[in-house]
Design a protein around this motif. Sequence first.
Motif, short mmCIF file in Angstrom:
data_model
loop_
_atom_site.label_atom_id
_atom_site.label_comp_id
_atom_site.label_asym_id
_atom_site.label_seq_id
_atom_site.Cartn_x
_atom_site.Cartn_y
_atom_site.Cartn_z
N TRP A 193 3.20 -1.73 -12.53
CA TRP A 193 2.35 -1.83 -11.34
C TRP A 193 0.93 -1.42 -11.69
O TRP A 193 0.72 -0.53 -12.52
CB TRP A 193 2.84 -0.91 -10.23
CG TRP A 193 4.21 -1.18 -9.72
CD1 TRP A 193 4.57 -1.97 -8.66
CD2 TRP A 193 5.44 -0.66 -10.24
NE1 TRP A 193 5.93 -1.97 -8.48
CE2 TRP A 193 6.50 -1.18 -9.44
CE3 TRP A 193 5.77 0.20 -11.31
CZ2 TRP A 193 7.83 -0.85 -9.67
CZ3 TRP A 193 7.09 0.51 -11.54
CH2 TRP A 193 8.11 -0.02 -10.73
N LEU A 194 -0.04 -2.08 -11.07
CA LEU A 194 -1.43 -1.62 -11.11
C LEU A 194 -1.72 -0.98 -9.77
O LEU A 194 -1.42 -1.56 -8.71
CB LEU A 194 -2.38 -2.80 -11.36
CG LEU A 194 -2.22 -3.52 -12.70
CD1 LEU A 194 -3.30 -4.60 -12.84
CD2 LEU A 194 -2.30 -2.55 -13.88
N LEU B 134 -3.75 -8.38 -14.60
CA LEU B 134 -4.60 -8.44 -13.41
C LEU B 134 -4.33 -9.71 -12.61
O LEU B 134 -4.05 -10.76 -13.19
CB LEU B 134 -6.08 -8.41 -13.81
CG LEU B 134 -6.67 -7.04 -14.19
CD1 LEU B 134 -8.07 -7.23 -14.76
CD2 LEU B 134 -6.70 -6.11 -12.99
N SER C 245 -2.23 2.56 -14.22
CA SER C 245 -1.11 1.70 -14.61
C SER C 245 0.17 2.52 -14.54
O SER C 245 0.21 3.66 -15.01
CB SER C 245 -1.30 1.16 -16.02
OG SER C 245 -2.40 0.29 -16.09
N THR D 247 -8.04 3.37 -2.77
CA THR D 247 -9.00 2.59 -2.01
C THR D 247 -9.15 3.17 -0.62
O THR D 247 -9.00 4.38 -0.40
CB THR D 247 -8.57 1.10 -2.00
OG1 THR D 247 -9.57 0.32 -1.36
CG2 THR D 247 -7.23 0.90 -1.32
N LYS E 227 -8.09 3.67 -11.41
CA LYS E 227 -7.38 2.52 -11.94
C LYS E 227 -6.19 3.03 -12.75
O LYS E 227 -6.34 3.49 -13.88
CB LYS E 227 -8.33 1.66 -12.78
CG LYS E 227 -9.45 1.04 -11.94
CD LYS E 227 -10.45 0.31 -12.81
CE LYS E 227 -11.46 -0.45 -11.95
NZ LYS E 227 -12.17 0.41 -10.97
N TRP F 177 -6.38 -2.99 -17.46
CA TRP F 177 -7.46 -3.22 -16.51
C TRP F 177 -8.63 -3.98 -17.12
O TRP F 177 -9.64 -4.21 -16.45
CB TRP F 177 -7.94 -1.88 -15.95
CG TRP F 177 -6.91 -1.21 -15.10
CD1 TRP F 177 -5.89 -0.42 -15.52
CD2 TRP F 177 -6.80 -1.30 -13.68
NE1 TRP F 177 -5.15 0.00 -14.45
CE2 TRP F 177 -5.68 -0.52 -13.31
CE3 TRP F 177 -7.53 -1.95 -12.69
CZ2 TRP F 177 -5.28 -0.37 -11.97
CZ3 TRP F 177 -7.13 -1.82 -11.38
CH2 TRP F 177 -6.02 -1.04 -11.02
N GLY G 33 -4.56 1.32 -7.39
CA GLY G 33 -5.93 1.79 -7.23
C GLY G 33 -6.09 2.58 -5.93
O GLY G 33 -5.52 2.22 -4.90
N SER H 294 -11.74 0.07 -5.70
CA SER H 294 -10.82 1.17 -5.97
C SER H 294 -11.51 2.17 -6.89
O SER H 294 -12.16 1.77 -7.86
CB SER H 294 -9.53 0.67 -6.63
OG SER H 294 -8.82 -0.19 -5.78
N LEU I 37 -8.75 -4.35 -6.42
CA LEU I 37 -8.36 -3.47 -7.52
C LEU I 37 -9.55 -3.05 -8.38
O LEU I 37 -9.71 -1.87 -8.71
CB LEU I 37 -7.32 -4.16 -8.40
CG LEU I 37 -5.89 -4.25 -7.85
CD1 LEU I 37 -5.06 -5.20 -8.71
CD2 LEU I 37 -5.24 -2.87 -7.81
N ARG J 293 -7.69 -9.10 -6.69
CA ARG J 293 -8.31 -8.66 -7.93
C ARG J 293 -9.57 -7.84 -7.64
O ARG J 293 -9.78 -6.78 -8.25
CB ARG J 293 -8.65 -9.89 -8.78
CG ARG J 293 -9.29 -9.58 -10.14
CD ARG J 293 -9.76 -10.87 -10.80
NE ARG J 293 -10.35 -10.65 -12.09
CZ ARG J 293 -9.73 -10.80 -13.26
NH1 ARG J 293 -8.46 -11.16 -13.28
NH2 ARG J 293 -10.36 -10.59 -14.40
N THR K 219 0.85 -1.20 0.00
CA THR K 219 0.00 0.00 0.00
C THR K 219 0.88 1.24 0.00
O THR K 219 2.03 1.22 0.44
CB THR K 219 -0.94 0.04 1.22
OG1 THR K 219 -0.15 0.08 2.42
CG2 THR K 219 -1.87 -1.15 1.24
#
Length: 238
Positions: A52-53, A109, A85, A57, A83, A102, A55, A80, A76, A73, A29
Amino acid sequence: MKEFIKLDEYGQLYIDKILFESYFPIVFTCVNDRKDVFIVVCCQNNKKGYKWLLGKTNGRSVVRMLRNEITIRQLLLEYSSRKISVDYVENRYVTAYSNTDWDEGSQYLPKEDSYMYAEDGEFEEEIKYFSLIDKHVHYNAEYYKSIAKALGTISKEIEPFADVLVEFASTLGNIFIPSEVVSTLKVFGELCTNIVIDTDRYMDQEKYKLVYNSTFNELSEELSIRVESGDSTYADAA
């Protein structure tokens, strides 16, 4: 905390809690200076580069993931609000929003059964941390200054009354008056209004908490209304 990436929309992100790692952090995080929470998953680390993905949250959703109630998953895709990238190529970070990384069938993912598979007590400290992180409330001083400026006394003529209501509406959103002002401009008893914020302007409504209420009170038979401080608004909670 170690710096990760700086985003135009959210500022500098710092690596906060590493939840799973191998030779490098895989699920972790980040927070920014406002203490917004971001979940980050490293989905590529090879000769082609790093990806990296990411989000935006909240602590409650991270806790659900740590308790195996939702998958990585799901966190994300479903929990979130942004989104993002992030690619690291040629010694620089490149960001994109809601791109094909995404898409439902994306190779980047996490798999549908991508639980943390935490053992009992494994993330006890992290669960306590993320359970508390949403309870910190931050106030926007400039916003409250604008509210204080709008408060005042409305007296006698209908024009100032309307003007102040317009000022309140522009400052706070929509104002609903559950009463009728008769054509004689006489008001008897107490006239109350509830100020209601148009929360559609906020992307993530979970981070706003009701803090107090507002009323206009009419205390005489003349159209003289004192606006009492006690605003129904939402504080930015991170």
